[in-house]
Design a protein around this motif. Structure first.
Motif, PDB file in Angstrom:
ATOM      1  N   ASP A 229       0.671  -1.367  -0.028  1.00 34.27           N
ATOM      2  CA  ASP A 229      -0.060   0.133   0.129  1.00 34.27           C
ATOM      3  C   ASP A 229       0.988   1.284  -0.052  1.00 34.27           C
ATOM      4  OD1 ASP A 229      -2.915  -1.177   0.791  1.00 34.27           O
ATOM      5  OD2 ASP A 229      -1.370  -2.438   1.698  1.00 34.27           O
ATOM      6  N   ARG A 230       1.987   1.321   0.498  1.00 30.67           N
ATOM      7  CA  ARG A 230       2.694   2.599   0.827  1.00 30.67           C
ATOM      8  C   ARG A 230       4.067   2.445  -0.159  1.00 30.67           C
ATOM      9  NH1 ARG A 230       3.184   3.420   7.285  1.00 30.67           N
ATOM     10  NH2 ARG A 230       0.748   3.448   7.779  1.00 30.67           N
ATOM     11  N   ALA A 231       4.081   1.631  -1.188  1.00 27.71           N
ATOM     12  CA  ALA A 231       5.058   1.583  -2.270  1.00 27.71           C
ATOM     13  C   ALA A 231       5.121   2.983  -3.013  1.00 27.71           C
ATOM     14  CB  ALA A 231       4.872   0.370  -3.104  1.00 27.71           C
ATOM     15  N   HIS A 232       6.340   3.405  -3.333  1.00 26.33           N
ATOM     16  CA  HIS A 232       6.398   4.736  -4.031  1.00 26.33           C
ATOM     17  C   HIS A 232       6.457   4.555  -5.450  1.00 26.33           C
ATOM     18  CE1 HIS A 232       7.133   6.812  -0.373  1.00 26.33           C
ATOM     19  NE2 HIS A 232       7.798   6.074   0.088  1.00 26.33           N
ATOM     20  N   GLU A 233       5.944   5.378  -6.121  1.00 31.12           N
ATOM     21  CA  GLU A 233       5.893   5.188  -7.777  1.00 31.12           C
ATOM     22  C   GLU A 233       7.323   5.626  -8.080  1.00 31.12           C
ATOM     23  OE1 GLU A 233       3.535   4.037  -9.814  1.00 31.12           O
ATOM     24  OE2 GLU A 233       2.257   3.644  -7.973  1.00 31.12           O
ATOM     25  N   PRO A 234       7.826   4.726  -8.905  1.00 27.18           N
ATOM     26  CA  PRO A 234       9.210   4.965  -9.278  1.00 27.18           C
ATOM     27  C   PRO A 234       9.320   6.429 -10.386  1.00 27.18           C
ATOM     28  CG  PRO A 234       8.309   3.216 -10.461  1.00 27.18           C
ATOM     29  CD  PRO A 234       7.313   3.601  -9.678  1.00 27.18           C
ATOM     30  N   GLN A 235      10.514   6.871 -10.410  1.00 31.63           N
ATOM     31  CA  GLN A 235      10.621   8.177 -11.280  1.00 31.63           C
ATOM     32  C   GLN A 235      11.431   7.859 -12.522  1.00 31.63           C
ATOM     33  OE1 GLN A 235       9.129  11.053 -10.629  1.00 31.63           O
ATOM     34  NE2 GLN A 235       7.993   9.974  -8.929  1.00 31.63           N
ATOM     35  N   GLY A 236      11.119   8.274 -13.504  1.00 33.74           N
ATOM     36  CA  GLY A 236      12.102   7.996 -14.759  1.00 33.74           C
ATOM     37  C   GLY A 236      11.879   6.640 -15.526  1.00 33.74           C
ATOM     38  N   GLY A 237      10.817   5.985 -15.189  1.00 34.87           N
ATOM     39  CA  GLY A 237      10.793   4.669 -16.077  1.00 34.87           C
ATOM     40  C   GLY A 237      10.196   4.908 -17.311  1.00 34.87           C
ATOM     41  N   PHE A 238      10.478   3.820 -18.432  1.00 34.89           N
ATOM     42  CA  PHE A 238      10.164   4.013 -19.846  1.00 34.89           C
ATOM     43  C   PHE A 238       8.781   3.544 -20.139  1.00 34.89           C
ATOM     44  CE2 PHE A 238      14.659   2.635 -18.941  1.00 34.89           C
ATOM     45  CZ  PHE A 238      15.249   3.611 -19.131  1.00 34.89           C
ATOM     46  N   GLY A 239       8.105   4.461 -20.830  1.00 38.85           N
ATOM     47  CA  GLY A 239       6.644   4.235 -21.316  1.00 38.85           C
ATOM     48  C   GLY A 239       6.751   3.764 -22.857  1.00 38.85           C
ATOM     49  N   PHE A 240       5.622   2.969 -22.965  1.00 37.80           N
ATOM     50  CA  PHE A 240       5.607   2.560 -24.370  1.00 37.80           C
ATOM     51  C   PHE A 240       4.483   3.266 -25.274  1.00 37.80           C
ATOM     52  CE2 PHE A 240       6.671  -1.025 -21.702  1.00 37.80           C
ATOM     53  CZ  PHE A 240       7.490  -1.903 -22.584  1.00 37.80           C
ATOM     54  N   ILE A 241       4.892   3.378 -26.572  1.00 42.60           N
ATOM     55  CA  ILE A 241       3.953   3.880 -27.504  1.00 42.60           C
ATOM     56  C   ILE A 241       3.743   2.897 -28.630  1.00 42.60           C
ATOM     57  CG2 ILE A 241       4.712   6.236 -27.084  1.00 42.60           C
ATOM     58  CD1 ILE A 241       6.394   5.949 -29.703  1.00 42.60           C
TER      59      ILE A 241
END
Length: 325
Positions: A229-241
């Motif tokens: 529940d308290r996990a942090h969203e990572p910064q700088g991940g790679f998205g898909f298009i």
């Protein structure tokens, strides 16, 4: 209501929960092994509307775990065939079949029209696309995966952390049912758990499965898991298009081997992952778009490029050519 009498009789369920199921719209991504128990239990329970997305066709090598299908279904669209079979299970449930995979181009339209998304796809790229879209839209996601004899199921987004918060990085090697094998009953166990989590979210059962991950190991019949529940969203991940979302000024790289099957990617530079260890390989200010079949090599190349370049990087998972083409 005699069809649903046994579940309405539960103190944790009741008529109000049945009404919520009837009013719900669920998006199911993938019509394979996990979707077999998911569809049967959700349709049987009286979920009102289901959109089912899958671009593949039924294959004989899948029948041991994709138990919705029969020998006569080989070669047919998975989504269309599964919807046809489920129509005979419960006329209260309406299923719209979409014979196409979830991808970055169509994800927003399909996700935002649903109350809940179930990730039953055998593709980590589709899982990340579903999670990214659900997180942005505030839609809950029940995601599951099984390879070999091991699997997991978890509740993400919709107020809980996303899939990336639990799995911020990909492994060096992505397992698959085709390469590593899979036991049918293992898929059935995890798919049934996925259906139960979906029912809990749709009806408001407590404790809610969002923010919880459950693991299963068939050898030894072991369950495990944890809350995040308290996990942090990572910064700088790679998205898909999607390939159609590329721009003329992109630095487009095809990481597939020459002659590797799959959709064509015109005007792309062909490189290998190890080429990105070289300092002279860089996009010169343009957006870097890295493509391969599954997205794994693109992720690995992007990680190497990010170590020495802080520009815009995005990925494409090209997949295979549609079966029969």
């Amino acid at each position: 209501m005699s069809r649903y009498a046994r579940q309405i009789a539960l103190p944790e369920f009741g008529p109000a929960a049945q009404d919520r199921l009837a009013a719900a719209h669920v998006l199911i991504v993938g019509a394979g092994g996990l979707a077999a128990p998911v569809l049967q239990y959700l349709v049987g329970a009286g979920v009102g509307r289901i959109t089912l997305m899958d671009g593949d066709r039924v294959s004989v090598t899948n029948l041991h775990r994709q138990t919705l299908f029969r020998m006569d279904d080989i070669g047919k669209s998975k989504a269309d065939t599964a919807a046809h079979h489920m129509a005979h299970l419960n006329p209260d449930s309406t299923i719209m079949a979409v014979s196409a995979p979830l991808d970055p181009a169509n994800a927003s339209d399909h996700v935002t029209s649903a109350d809940l998304v179930l990730d039953c796809a055998d593709s980590f790229a589709a899982s990340y696309v579903a999670s990214d879209t659900c997180l942005a839209a505030g839609i809950p996601l029940i995601s599951a995966s099984v390879v070999g004899t091991s699997g997991y199921c978890g509740g993400f987004c919709g107020g809980a952390p996303s899939l990336r918060a639990v799995f911020p990085d990909l492994p060096e090697r992505a397992g698959s049912c085709a390469a590593d094998g899979v036991l049918g009953p293992s898929v059935g166990v995890v798919g049934s758990l996925q259906a139960q989590m979906a029912m809990a979210v749709l009806t408001g059962m407590t404790p809610a499965p969002l923010g919880q991950l459950v693991t299963f190991e068939a050898i030894g019949h072991r369950f495990g898991g944890f809350r995040f529940d308290r996990a942090h969203e990572p910064q700088g991940g790679f998205g898909f298009i999607a390939p159609a979302q590329t721009r003329p000024d992109d630095w487009l790289v095809d990481l597939r081997a020459a002659g590797e099957a799959g959709p064509a990617l015109p005007d792309a530079t062909r490189l290998q992952v190890t080429d990105f260890d070289r300092s002279d390989i860089r996009p010169d200010g343009r957006r870097a778009v890295l493509a391969c079949r599954t997205g794994l090599r693109s992720w690995q190349a992007a990680t190497r490029l990010r170590a020495r370049w802080d520009g815009d990087i995005t990925l494409i998972a090209l997949g295979d050519l549609p079966q029969g083409d």
